[in-house]
Motif scaffolding. Structure first.
Motif, PDB file in Angstrom:
ATOM      1  N   LEU A 187      -3.650  -2.286  10.793  1.00  0.00           N
ATOM      2  CA  LEU A 187      -4.017  -1.325  11.824  1.00  0.00           C
ATOM      3  C   LEU A 187      -5.528  -1.321  12.038  1.00  0.00           C
ATOM      4  CD1 LEU A 187      -1.655   1.666  10.946  1.00  0.00           C
ATOM      5  CD2 LEU A 187      -1.575   0.262  13.005  1.00  0.00           C
ATOM      6  N   SER A 188      -6.266  -1.644  10.989  1.00  0.00           N
ATOM      7  CA  SER A 188      -7.724  -1.752  11.136  1.00  0.00           C
ATOM      8  C   SER A 188      -8.088  -2.985  11.956  1.00  0.00           C
ATOM      9  CB  SER A 188      -8.393  -1.839   9.761  1.00  0.00           C
ATOM     10  OG  SER A 188      -8.053  -0.732   8.968  1.00  0.00           O
ATOM     11  N   ASP A 189      -7.449  -4.107  11.609  1.00  0.00           N
ATOM     12  CA  ASP A 189      -7.686  -5.338  12.372  1.00  0.00           C
ATOM     13  C   ASP A 189      -6.483  -6.246  12.192  1.00  0.00           C
ATOM     14  OD1 ASP A 189      -9.404  -7.387  13.800  1.00  0.00           O
ATOM     15  OD2 ASP A 189      -8.939  -8.425  11.924  1.00  0.00           O
ATOM     16  N   ASN A 190      -5.842  -6.572  13.279  1.00  0.00           N
ATOM     17  CA  ASN A 190      -4.648  -7.416  13.222  1.00  0.00           C
ATOM     18  C   ASN A 190      -4.920  -8.810  13.773  1.00  0.00           C
ATOM     19  OD1 ASN A 190      -1.949  -7.787  12.513  1.00  0.00           O
ATOM     20  ND2 ASN A 190      -1.205  -7.274  14.567  1.00  0.00           N
ATOM     21  N   SER A 191      -6.225  -9.126  13.939  1.00  0.00           N
ATOM     22  CA  SER A 191      -6.575 -10.439  14.503  1.00  0.00           C
ATOM     23  C   SER A 191      -6.815 -11.469  13.419  1.00  0.00           C
ATOM     24  CB  SER A 191      -7.818 -10.319  15.375  1.00  0.00           C
ATOM     25  OG  SER A 191      -8.963  -9.985  14.578  1.00  0.00           O
ATOM     26  N   GLY A 192      -7.240 -11.009  12.246  1.00  0.00           N
ATOM     27  CA  GLY A 192      -7.554 -11.940  11.169  1.00  0.00           C
ATOM     28  C   GLY A 192      -8.957 -12.475  11.188  1.00  0.00           C
ATOM     29  N   VAL A 193      -9.771 -12.064  12.154  1.00  0.00           N
ATOM     30  CA  VAL A 193     -11.130 -12.603  12.251  1.00  0.00           C
ATOM     31  C   VAL A 193     -12.158 -11.653  11.653  1.00  0.00           C
ATOM     32  CG1 VAL A 193     -10.545 -13.930  14.300  1.00  0.00           C
ATOM     33  CG2 VAL A 193     -11.463 -11.616  14.565  1.00  0.00           C
ATOM     34  N   VAL A 194     -11.757 -10.421  11.363  1.00  0.00           N
ATOM     35  CA  VAL A 194     -12.680  -9.450  10.769  1.00  0.00           C
ATOM     36  C   VAL A 194     -12.364  -9.320   9.283  1.00  0.00           C
ATOM     37  CG1 VAL A 194     -13.493  -7.067  10.801  1.00  0.00           C
ATOM     38  CG2 VAL A 194     -12.830  -8.181  12.945  1.00  0.00           C
ATOM     39  N   PRO A 195     -13.292  -9.640   8.400  1.00  0.00           N
ATOM     40  CA  PRO A 195     -13.016  -9.550   6.957  1.00  0.00           C
ATOM     41  C   PRO A 195     -12.739  -8.100   6.540  1.00  0.00           C
ATOM     42  CG  PRO A 195     -15.341  -9.939   7.358  1.00  0.00           C
ATOM     43  CD  PRO A 195     -14.661 -10.087   8.678  1.00  0.00           C
ATOM     44  N   GLN A 196     -11.752  -7.945   5.643  1.00  0.00           N
ATOM     45  CA  GLN A 196     -11.346  -6.618   5.175  1.00  0.00           C
ATOM     46  C   GLN A 196     -11.731  -6.457   3.706  1.00  0.00           C
ATOM     47  OE1 GLN A 196      -9.578  -4.137   6.948  1.00  0.00           O
ATOM     48  NE2 GLN A 196      -9.965  -5.373   8.770  1.00  0.00           N
ATOM     49  N   ARG A 197     -12.227  -5.284   3.369  1.00  0.00           N
ATOM     50  CA  ARG A 197     -12.517  -4.979   1.968  1.00  0.00           C
ATOM     51  C   ARG A 197     -11.216  -4.577   1.279  1.00  0.00           C
ATOM     52  NH1 ARG A 197     -18.301  -1.762   1.717  1.00  0.00           N
ATOM     53  NH2 ARG A 197     -19.424  -3.122   3.168  1.00  0.00           N
ATOM     54  N   ASN A 198     -10.934  -5.196   0.155  1.00  0.00           N
ATOM     55  CA  ASN A 198      -9.664  -4.956  -0.538  1.00  0.00           C
ATOM     56  C   ASN A 198      -9.722  -3.651  -1.321  1.00  0.00           C
ATOM     57  OD1 ASN A 198      -7.343  -5.017  -2.125  1.00  0.00           O
ATOM     58  ND2 ASN A 198      -7.361  -7.246  -2.218  1.00  0.00           N
ATOM     59  N   ARG A 199      -8.924  -2.713  -0.917  1.00  0.00           N
ATOM     60  CA  ARG A 199      -8.847  -1.432  -1.614  1.00  0.00           C
ATOM     61  C   ARG A 199      -7.400  -1.155  -2.089  1.00  0.00           C
ATOM     62  NH1 ARG A 199     -13.555  -2.103  -1.429  1.00  0.00           N
ATOM     63  NH2 ARG A 199     -15.200  -0.570  -0.945  1.00  0.00           N
ATOM     64  N   TYR A 200      -6.640  -2.216  -2.287  1.00  0.00           N
ATOM     65  CA  TYR A 200      -5.236  -2.054  -2.692  1.00  0.00           C
ATOM     66  C   TYR A 200      -5.127  -1.361  -4.045  1.00  0.00           C
ATOM     67  CZ  TYR A 200      -0.759  -3.367  -4.758  1.00  0.00           C
ATOM     68  OH  TYR A 200       0.445  -3.343  -5.409  1.00  0.00           O
ATOM     69  N   GLN A 201      -5.886  -1.832  -5.032  1.00  0.00           N
ATOM     70  CA  GLN A 201      -5.792  -1.237  -6.369  1.00  0.00           C
ATOM     71  C   GLN A 201      -6.237   0.217  -6.347  1.00  0.00           C
ATOM     72  OE1 GLN A 201      -4.443  -2.920  -9.061  1.00  0.00           O
ATOM     73  NE2 GLN A 201      -4.462  -0.870  -9.976  1.00  0.00           N
ATOM     74  N   SER A 202      -7.230   0.511  -5.523  1.00  0.00           N
ATOM     75  CA  SER A 202      -7.682   1.901  -5.413  1.00  0.00           C
ATOM     76  C   SER A 202      -6.569   2.784  -4.858  1.00  0.00           C
ATOM     77  CB  SER A 202      -8.914   1.981  -4.509  1.00  0.00           C
ATOM     78  OG  SER A 202      -9.992   1.245  -5.049  1.00  0.00           O
ATOM     79  N   LEU A 203      -5.897   2.302  -3.798  1.00  0.00           N
ATOM     80  CA  LEU A 203      -4.804   3.083  -3.225  1.00  0.00           C
ATOM     81  C   LEU A 203      -3.667   3.247  -4.224  1.00  0.00           C
ATOM     82  CD1 LEU A 203      -3.526   4.502  -0.807  1.00  0.00           C
ATOM     83  CD2 LEU A 203      -2.675   2.284  -0.028  1.00  0.00           C
ATOM     84  N   LEU A 204      -3.405   2.212  -4.992  1.00  0.00           N
ATOM     85  CA  LEU A 204      -2.346   2.268  -6.010  1.00  0.00           C
ATOM     86  C   LEU A 204      -2.637   3.380  -7.018  1.00  0.00           C
ATOM     87  CD1 LEU A 204       0.175   0.414  -6.441  1.00  0.00           C
ATOM     88  CD2 LEU A 204      -1.156  -0.762  -8.182  1.00  0.00           C
ATOM     89  N   ASN A 205      -3.858   3.435  -7.501  1.00  0.00           N
ATOM     90  CA  ASN A 205      -4.228   4.459  -8.482  1.00  0.00           C
ATOM     91  C   ASN A 205      -4.222   5.856  -7.873  1.00  0.00           C
ATOM     92  OD1 ASN A 205      -4.605   2.460 -10.402  1.00  0.00           O
ATOM     93  ND2 ASN A 205      -6.788   2.259  -9.996  1.00  0.00           N
ATOM     94  N   MET A 206      -4.744   5.968  -6.651  1.00  0.00           N
ATOM     95  CA  MET A 206      -4.808   7.285  -6.021  1.00  0.00           C
ATOM     96  C   MET A 206      -3.408   7.852  -5.774  1.00  0.00           C
ATOM     97  SD  MET A 206      -8.033   7.105  -3.365  1.00  0.00           S
ATOM     98  CE  MET A 206      -7.634   5.525  -2.621  1.00  0.00           C
ATOM     99  N   LEU A 207      -2.495   6.999  -5.321  1.00  0.00           N
ATOM    100  CA  LEU A 207      -1.133   7.477  -5.056  1.00  0.00           C
ATOM    101  C   LEU A 207      -0.428   7.891  -6.342  1.00  0.00           C
ATOM    102  CD1 LEU A 207       0.472   5.280  -2.254  1.00  0.00           C
ATOM    103  CD2 LEU A 207       0.446   7.759  -2.415  1.00  0.00           C
ATOM    104  N   ARG A 208      -0.653   7.139  -7.402  1.00  0.00           N
ATOM    105  CA  ARG A 208      -0.031   7.505  -8.675  1.00  0.00           C
ATOM    106  C   ARG A 208      -0.546   8.848  -9.165  1.00  0.00           C
ATOM    107  NH1 ARG A 208      -0.329   4.227 -14.440  1.00  0.00           N
ATOM    108  NH2 ARG A 208       1.103   5.606 -15.564  1.00  0.00           N
ATOM    109  N   GLN A 209      -1.854   9.057  -9.064  1.00  0.00           N
ATOM    110  CA  GLN A 209      -2.426  10.337  -9.481  1.00  0.00           C
ATOM    111  C   GLN A 209      -1.942  11.466  -8.569  1.00  0.00           C
ATOM    112  OE1 GLN A 209      -6.677   9.671  -9.464  1.00  0.00           O
ATOM    113  NE2 GLN A 209      -6.490   7.870 -10.796  1.00  0.00           N
TER     114      GLN A 209
END
Length: 931
Positions: A187-209
């Protein structure tokens, strides 16, 4: 204006409007900002409903309270391009509560703060407050409804909106955090040309907490002395409001209620169901419990992992598990493969009548369904429970219960039931699992034939597992603590869904039970009035003796001739046991051996015939209630047949393309089962499967022929009674009704025999079994007739149908006990049906009473928490106010639920609307109702 218009006719216009939004639309020609009317109009918001153009200053001022919207950069004459509010100069100030702007700001780390929201990942300009008495950075974020990913100096946060959205989405769709993260990333960028910062592990921890905090909040731990640290075993679990809870929804003297009272002791029984799920596995990984511990170990539905491991290490080699003396139950006779797995599944103890997961009643299984595991889970579920009578349903209860008290005495005192309670524990086998057991188990452990259990079916766990099994794809890869925390959260959501639907559930069941109780009682009375009183009196004594002590003769059994399906099942189970011992067992699926697959297939085939008959009995104009009951039977059957089909595909791969070729609209009762006898025309099928089906079909043919003869005898006997005893229209109508019901059973028995004969005919093309067609001929309509061989003075024997030729001798046929046995079984079953439905009505009345008391009691608990402030609390006035507000909200919710349930129960029928206690969108954290 155009009621018959189709969307396809307007599709071009819809597409044009989609494209129109990529241009300036109604703002075409707009030069100045819509708000200030002085600066050039360059920007518009992608998330606001207003599509007008604004200048940079106005677009920023308009989004001071909506800083997570996406902005489209000015019209260049060709198109818009995306930009951000941070680039346009918007700063988010958190933590400042004083008048005016904060004069002591602290820019977030590297001025590159990332906020995860429902519409994407946003890099924002965020400032902390460094004024005197300002809160720590994570607290400042929380007060802005942003959840920090770390402590100290966070660089990432998730909006509460996203966390709540993800929480509810995972309950409804079983969507993994990985899938959710990549959704918002695209949803942030669906083109693939804009680099995304990986925050997957952060979201994983936040949801668990977040999950853990919500569970603690709903359990009221903020009001308790000692707070979270003093949380006891199972205190985070949601209890079943309809089950008996001493001190909550039972009277103080419930254990000593006099017998003459309306509510007898069996109405206070606790109904439990035990089951294992081998879908919820966990792969063998390096992560240990020490590296990934549970956040609230043993405080919800899973047992305490450290106590559980200690129990297994101490008793793993002490507790014996003898081979099954019933069918070849794989749960008893064999261990699960542990290759690549640290956990092969979970065992659980739940509420058998209302399908709730119980506190401290779920545990991981390491090598399958071993007694040492299931014992700990079972006795742990009873630690905080007082009960007068316990009804336990388990698909291997006939084996598990045998030495349970001997095993219990080896365990520590906290895992024991007092000696006075042992006789009050009764064991049953779930109804759908029962046909796979030997004949003696099918009566001794039957919910249908034993008293004081109502219409409980014992299959509640299967319904819960079907809802939770989609979680397996994500939990299989988790660490041990993360997995338990995730499953605990989903168990809690399942219980809450059941709680808010309790009013509708009990009302629907009550309507059905009242109707069925009246019908079954009338059927029983009609039958009894047409029978000689002295015979009925003898049967009543016999069935009462058996109900009180199963060592007495079983009135539900007629001894048949030749091999029966039960005897063949037993032989197949014994052969499977020998093959397991020799390592040559034929098992391709974790839930079914080859013999079990064919056995259950035959049962499903017979249920299809019953569904077809039920559908034909509906007639041309069925009532809504009849249609609803039939649809319920169809839905239940579909769930059972789908699991069987999956297993069949492993044993019989040729069935998969056959099923794919079936039309989608085929009715479930007409769905081909593709048993080995129906795989013809050269299609591949394992000869071992054909041989198993042959043996079962051969026995089924004998059983079906016995049923045909028995029903013909019963019908003949009832006609004789009708002619000799019944006088008047009422009595004749009553007798004819019962004769018609026997006729319906005769039709099913004939269909069963014909299916067996057709199957054996096909199988005989591949197998060498000569001579069977002489004993079991094709059954014509003219063959289905009563016994005409009668001994009369001056007459010889008249010809009779071949179905009587190989049965009893002439002397046996003269004995009326043969007829009496058939009618006795029918009478016993009619009596059992009437009693079970009458018990169900009583149980449902008691359960509705308990639900009302439970809601009132829980509302009172929350009202009492309003004034409860733990000693030594350093809470601020704002926190105290929040506690009071939340307690009021929870108290009112339970009060409203109780009142809503009472309203539902006062209606004559269920309204034709979705009724769930609270709105579906407010399942756990609604704007008006938060749970």
């Amino acid at each position: 204006d155009r009621p018959n218009i189709l969307w396809t006719d307007e599709r071009d216009k819809f597409l044009e409007e989609f494209v129109r939004l990529d241009g300036r639309g109604d703002s075409m020609g707009q030069e100045l900002c819509l708000q200030c009317h002085s600066a050039k109009a360059v920007y518009r918001c992608q998330d606001c409903f207003v599509t007008s153009l604004f200048c940079s200053e106005c677009i920023v001022s308009r989004h001071t309270e909506n800083p997570l919207h996406w902005i489209e950069k000015g019209w260049t004459g060709t198109h818009f391009s995306r930009t951000s509010l941070k680039i346009l100069g918007l700063r988010i100030q958190v933590g400042h509560t004083g008048p005016g702007p904060c004069s002591n700001r602290k820019v977030a780390f590297n001025d590159a703060f990332i906020i995860l929201h429902t519409n994407g990942l946003h890099e924002v300009g965020l400032d902390y407050c460094k004024c005197a008495f300002s809160a720590p950075y994570p607290i400042q974020l929380l007060r802005y409804r942003l959840y920090p990913a770390t402590l100290g100096n966070p660089q990432t946060a998730a909006s509460f909106t996203l966390l709540r959205h993800a929480h509810i989405l995972s309950f409804e769709s079983k969507c993994s955090v990985y899938e959710l993260y990549h959704t918002i990333s695209r949803l942030s960028d669906n083109s693939g040309v804009v680099p995304q910062r990986n925050r997957y592990q952060s979201l994983l921890n936040m949801l668990r907490q977040y999950r853990n905090l919500k569970m603690l909040k709903r359990a009221g731990r903020v009001y308790e002395e000692g707070g979270i640290k003093t949380t006891g075993a199972g205190q985070l679990a949601i209890l079943c409001p309809a089950c008996p809870h001493p001190g909550i929804n039972l009277s103080p003297n419930w254990m000593h209620a006099p017998a003459e009272k309306r509510y007898f002791s069996w109405l206070y029984a606790l109904f439990l169901s035990i089951d294992a799920n081998f879908r919820l596995r966990r792969r063998l990984k390096r992560t240990t419990d020490a590296q990934d511990p549970s956040l609230s170990p043993g405080c919800a539905y899973f047992v305490n992992s450290s106590d559980y491991r200690e129990h297994l290490s101490q008793f793993d080699t002490v507790i014996d598990q003898p081979k099954s003396t019933c069918s070849n139950h794989s749960a008893v006779n064999s261990e699960r493969s542990t290759r690549g797995l640290s956990v092969t599944g979970v065992g659980s103890v739940g509420c058998a009548r209302h399908n709730f997961f119980r506190p401290n009643a779920v545990g991981d299984l390491q090598k399958g369904e071993r007694y040492v595991n299931m014992d700990f889970i079972f006795f742990s579920s009873l630690l905080l429970t007082a009960f007068g009578m316990l009804v336990v349903s388990y698909d291997i209860a006939c084996q598990w219960y045998k030495n349970i008290w001997t095993r219990m005495n080896k365990y520590p005192p906290e895992l024991r039931i007092s000696g006075s309670q042992k006789p009050q524990v009764r064991f049953f086998v779930p109804k759908f699992h029962l046909p796979a057991h030997v004949g003696s188990c099918q009566t001794t452990f039957s919910f249908n034939l034993n008293q004081n259990v109502g219409r409980t079916d014992g299959e509640a766990p299967e319904r819960g597992w079907s809802h939770l099994n989609p979680l397996a794809t994500s939990t299989v890869e988790m660490g041990p603590g993360s997995r338990r925390d995730t499953l605990d959260d989903h168990f809690g959501d399942w219980n809450w869904r059941k709680t808010k639907a309790m009013g509708t559930t009990l009302k629907t069941k009550s309507i059905s039970a009242l109707h069925e109780a009246a019908e079954s009682k009338q059927d029983y009375e009609d039958m009894e009035q047409g029978l000689p009183p002295e015979i009925v009196s003898r049967w009543k004594v016999q069935v009462a003796l058996w109900e009180n002590n199963h060592q007495h003769p079983n009135p539900y059994v007629i001894l048949g001739k030749g091999p029966t399906q039960d005897s063949i099942r037993k032989d197949l189970a014994a052969e499977d046991a020998r093959d397991i011992a020799s390592g040559a067992v034929y098992i391709l699926h974790e839930d079914y051996t080859a013999s079990e697959l064919i056995t259950v297939g035959l049962e499903l085939e017979h249920r299809q015939r019953k569904l077809c008959k039920e559908q034909s009995d509906l007639g041309a104009n069925p009532t809504y209630e009849q249609e609803a009951r039939f649809q319920g039977h169809m839905n239940s059957f579909q769930l059972k047949v789908e699991g069987w089909i999956q297993a069949q595909g492993d044993y019989m791969p040729t069935t998969r393309p056959l099923r794919r070729a079936l039309p989608n609209e085929i009715a479930i009762q007409d769905l081909p089962l593709y048993l080995p006898s129906s795989i013809i025309n050269g299609a591949a099928c394992d000869q071992r499967l054909r041989e198993i089906e042959w043996r079962l079909r051969y026995a089924q043919a004998g059983d079906a022929l016995n049923e045909v003869r028995n029903h013909l005898r019963s019908r003949s006997y009832l006609y004789k009674l009708k002619d000799s005893s019944d006088r008047g229209q009422k009595a004749n109508t009553r007798s004819q009704g019962f004769i018609n019901r026997v006729g319906g059973k005769l039709t099913l028995a004939v269909a069963k025999y014909r299916a067996s004969h057709a199957a054996m005919t096909n199988l005989s093309r591949h197998l060498d079994h000569p001579g069977w067609a002489t004993q079991y001929r094709e059954l014509q309509e003219s063959d289905v007739q009563g016994l005409t061989v009668e001994l009369k003075v001056g007459e010889g024997y008249r010809a009779s149908s071949w179905i009587w030729g190989a049965f009893n001798s002439g002397q046996e046929l003269r004995n009326d006990e043969n007829v009496h046995d058939c009618v006795r079984v029918e009478w016993c079953k009619a009596r059992a049906r009437a009693m079970r439905w009458a018990e169900e009505v009583e149980l449902l009345e008691e359960e509705t009473r308990r639900v009302t008391l439970f809601m009132a009691s829980q509302s009172l608990v929350w009202f009492e928490r309003i004034a409860l402030i733990p000693d030594g609390s350093q809470a601020t006035p704002q926190v105290v106010e929040g506690r009071i507000a939340y307690a009021h909200k929870q108290a009112q919710l339970r009060k409203d639920l109780g009142a809503f349930f009472k309203f539902l129960w006062s209606l004559d029928a269920i309204p034709q609307v979705q009724v769930e206690g609270v709105d579906g969108d407010e399942q756990m954290d609604g704007e008006h109702v938060e749970y």
